[in-house]
Design a protein around this motif. Structure first.
Motif, PDB file in Angstrom:
ATOM      1  N   VAL A 280     -12.900 -34.025 -16.550  1.00 40.30           N
ATOM      2  CA  VAL A 280     -12.270 -32.958 -15.775  1.00 40.30           C
ATOM      3  C   VAL A 280     -12.265 -31.700 -16.624  1.00 40.30           C
ATOM      4  O   VAL A 280     -11.950 -31.756 -17.823  1.00 40.30           O
ATOM      5  CB  VAL A 280     -10.823 -33.323 -15.377  1.00 40.30           C
ATOM      6  N   GLN A 281     -12.610 -30.577 -16.023  1.00 37.34           N
ATOM      7  CA  GLN A 281     -12.529 -29.301 -16.724  1.00 37.34           C
ATOM      8  C   GLN A 281     -11.380 -28.486 -16.149  1.00 37.34           C
ATOM      9  O   GLN A 281     -11.287 -28.314 -14.926  1.00 37.34           O
ATOM     10  CB  GLN A 281     -13.829 -28.499 -16.611  1.00 37.34           C
ATOM     11  N   LEU A 282     -10.491 -28.026 -17.013  1.00 42.47           N
ATOM     12  CA  LEU A 282      -9.305 -27.278 -16.614  1.00 42.47           C
ATOM     13  C   LEU A 282      -9.392 -25.856 -17.164  1.00 42.47           C
ATOM     14  O   LEU A 282      -9.982 -25.618 -18.212  1.00 42.47           O
ATOM     15  CB  LEU A 282      -8.040 -27.958 -17.151  1.00 42.47           C
ATOM     16  N   GLN A 283      -8.779 -24.932 -16.458  1.00 36.22           N
ATOM     17  CA  GLN A 283      -8.715 -23.559 -16.954  1.00 36.22           C
ATOM     18  C   GLN A 283      -7.357 -22.949 -16.623  1.00 36.22           C
ATOM     19  O   GLN A 283      -6.663 -23.408 -15.715  1.00 36.22           O
ATOM     20  CB  GLN A 283      -9.847 -22.715 -16.365  1.00 36.22           C
ATOM     21  N   TRP A 284      -6.982 -21.926 -17.357  1.00 40.54           N
ATOM     22  CA  TRP A 284      -5.688 -21.286 -17.192  1.00 40.54           C
ATOM     23  C   TRP A 284      -5.785 -19.836 -17.642  1.00 40.54           C
ATOM     24  O   TRP A 284      -6.783 -19.406 -18.199  1.00 40.54           O
ATOM     25  CB  TRP A 284      -4.619 -22.041 -17.995  1.00 40.54           C
ATOM     26  N   ARG A 285      -4.688 -19.076 -17.418  1.00 43.08           N
ATOM     27  CA  ARG A 285      -4.633 -17.681 -17.829  1.00 43.08           C
ATOM     28  C   ARG A 285      -3.391 -17.425 -18.667  1.00 43.08           C
ATOM     29  O   ARG A 285      -2.395 -18.139 -18.542  1.00 43.08           O
ATOM     30  CB  ARG A 285      -4.620 -16.751 -16.607  1.00 43.08           C
ATOM     31  N   VAL A 286      -3.473 -16.407 -19.499  1.00 46.38           N
ATOM     32  CA  VAL A 286      -2.321 -15.964 -20.297  1.00 46.38           C
ATOM     33  C   VAL A 286      -2.162 -14.477 -20.025  1.00 46.38           C
ATOM     34  O   VAL A 286      -2.720 -13.636 -20.740  1.00 46.38           O
ATOM     35  CB  VAL A 286      -2.535 -16.239 -21.800  1.00 46.38           C
ATOM     36  N   PRO A 287      -1.416 -14.104 -18.972  1.00 37.67           N
ATOM     37  CA  PRO A 287      -1.343 -12.702 -18.569  1.00 37.67           C
ATOM     38  C   PRO A 287      -0.567 -11.813 -19.532  1.00 37.67           C
ATOM     39  O   PRO A 287      -0.750 -10.595 -19.539  1.00 37.67           O
ATOM     40  CB  PRO A 287      -0.653 -12.767 -17.207  1.00 37.67           C
ATOM     41  N   GLU A 288       0.319 -12.403 -20.334  1.00 36.71           N
ATOM     42  CA  GLU A 288       1.103 -11.581 -21.254  1.00 36.71           C
ATOM     43  C   GLU A 288       0.743 -11.913 -22.695  1.00 36.71           C
ATOM     44  O   GLU A 288      -0.424 -12.093 -23.001  1.00 36.71           O
ATOM     45  CB  GLU A 288       2.601 -11.780 -20.969  1.00 36.71           C
ATOM     46  N   ALA A 289       1.707 -12.052 -23.562  1.00 34.22           N
ATOM     47  CA  ALA A 289       1.446 -12.230 -24.998  1.00 34.22           C
ATOM     48  C   ALA A 289       0.678 -13.527 -25.261  1.00 34.22           C
ATOM     49  O   ALA A 289       0.754 -14.471 -24.483  1.00 34.22           O
ATOM     50  CB  ALA A 289       2.778 -12.244 -25.753  1.00 34.22           C
ATOM     51  N   PRO A 290      -0.070 -13.587 -26.380  1.00 35.28           N
ATOM     52  CA  PRO A 290      -0.880 -14.776 -26.683  1.00 35.28           C
ATOM     53  C   PRO A 290      -0.057 -15.921 -27.265  1.00 35.28           C
ATOM     54  O   PRO A 290       1.072 -15.731 -27.721  1.00 35.28           O
ATOM     55  CB  PRO A 290      -1.882 -14.252 -27.716  1.00 35.28           C
TER      56      PRO A 290
END
Length: 320
Positions: A280-290
């Motif tokens: 399974v390949q998963l992805q996500w976002r980090v809209p603010e600080a790292p």
């Protein structure tokens, strides 16, 4: 995921890519040559380019040593992939498909033979610390090769950045010069030697498939022109299997309050970008600080907890 999807047939020795008319797409997408950048007895690193257009994702297909088909989904921005878990001295045929809109647009292939199980030029690491580890950055056996090089290349200290019951994440620096590639060597829980090829631009690697509460000794070799130039080593003990999840949850409750954190760090929705019968390949976002790093946790088919450390700069991961 028990049955293989019809739109992704099993790789054959001579696969035929799906024909898609260029009129159906805004721009043509073309795959460059699939090349082998690094080989060890247990892994192969492949790389490619996209000279024209772009792809949503890639799929790497091959058959394992037992003849069973394997499929590895790859992010569309990637230009290289390491295939672990291979058998020594075995011939593999790899097929890379470029996908757009869920359809295969182009396809390239290559053949690779993995190295022998115990290569003479790369001695197996021992489990017991030796006196050379007091100064691992400049072992005496590597010095003549360093002097023979046009410019001195130096490996920084090998550090353990994350540990779980089943994996270890290591990181290092290259304070001087550059390497073509790296090779990480260690012995598994059964005492069998393992080697993992790492791209020359990488500065960290995650070693999966380890056993809980066990001490491992890792040796990282920096290679240039297929010769070992420098080497660093470190020891790591994997985490305990029991109580790992509650311990991780406890760490979460101890997160520093927002009053002590100048900028809030936020994770956005975890999405599934690709699925095969065995990954399974998963992805996500980090809209603010790292974040410094990520930790993916799940339970396998037997109900055993698994944890996979991920670099803080990543925004996707493939769970094989």
């Amino acid at each position: 995921a028990a049955a293989r999807p019809q739109e992704l047939p099993l790789p054959s020795e001579e696969p035929e890519p799906e024909a898609v008319s260029s009129d159906a797409l805004p721009a043509r997408a073309v795959l460059g040559e699939l090349k082998v950048s690094s080989v060890t007895p247990n892994s192969v690193q492949l790389q490619w380019n996209v000279p024209e257009g772009s792809f949503d994702s890639f799929t790497l297909q091959y058959r394992d040593a037992q003849g069973q088909p394997q499929i590895l989904p790859i992010d569309g921005r990637s230009r290289s992939v390491t295939v672990p878990g291979l058998s020594p001295s075995h011939r593999y045929r790899f097929h890379l498909y470029g996908l757009r809109g869920g359809k295969r647009i182009d396809h390239v292939s290559t053949d690779v033979i993995t190295d022998a199980a115990v290569p003479e030029e790369l001695p197996l690491p021992s489990q017991d610390p030796q006196s050379e580890d007091h100064n691992p950055e400049q072992p005496q056996t590597e010095q003549p090769q360093i002097e023979a090089n046009q410019g001195q290349v130096v490996l920084g200290k090998l550090k353990v950045s994350s540990v779980t019951p089943n994996s270890v994440q290591l990181q290092w620096s290259v304070p001087q010069g550059s390497f073509d590639s790296f090779t990480l060597q260690y012995r598994d829980a059964q005492g069998q030697p393992q080697a993992l090829a790492v791209d020359g631009g990488s500065r960290s690697v995650t070693v999966p498939g380890l056993s809980p509460s066990r001490r491992y000794r890792f040796h990282l070799y920096g290679l240039r022109d297929r010769k070992r130039i420098d080497r660093v080593s470190t020891d790591a003990i994997t985490g305990e299997e029991e109580g790992q999840r509650p311990q991780d949850e406890q760490h979460q409750t101890k997160a520093p309050p927002s009053a002590t954190t100048p900028v809030r760090a936020v994770l956005k929705e975890l999405k599934v970008s690709s699925v095969t019968p065995s990954s399974v390949q998963l992805q996500w976002r980090v809209p603010e600080a790292p974040f410094d790093s990520f930790m993916l946790q799940y339970r396998d088919v037997q109900g055993q907890p698994q944890a996979l450390p991920i670099d803080g700069g990543s925004r996707s991961v493939t769970v094989p």
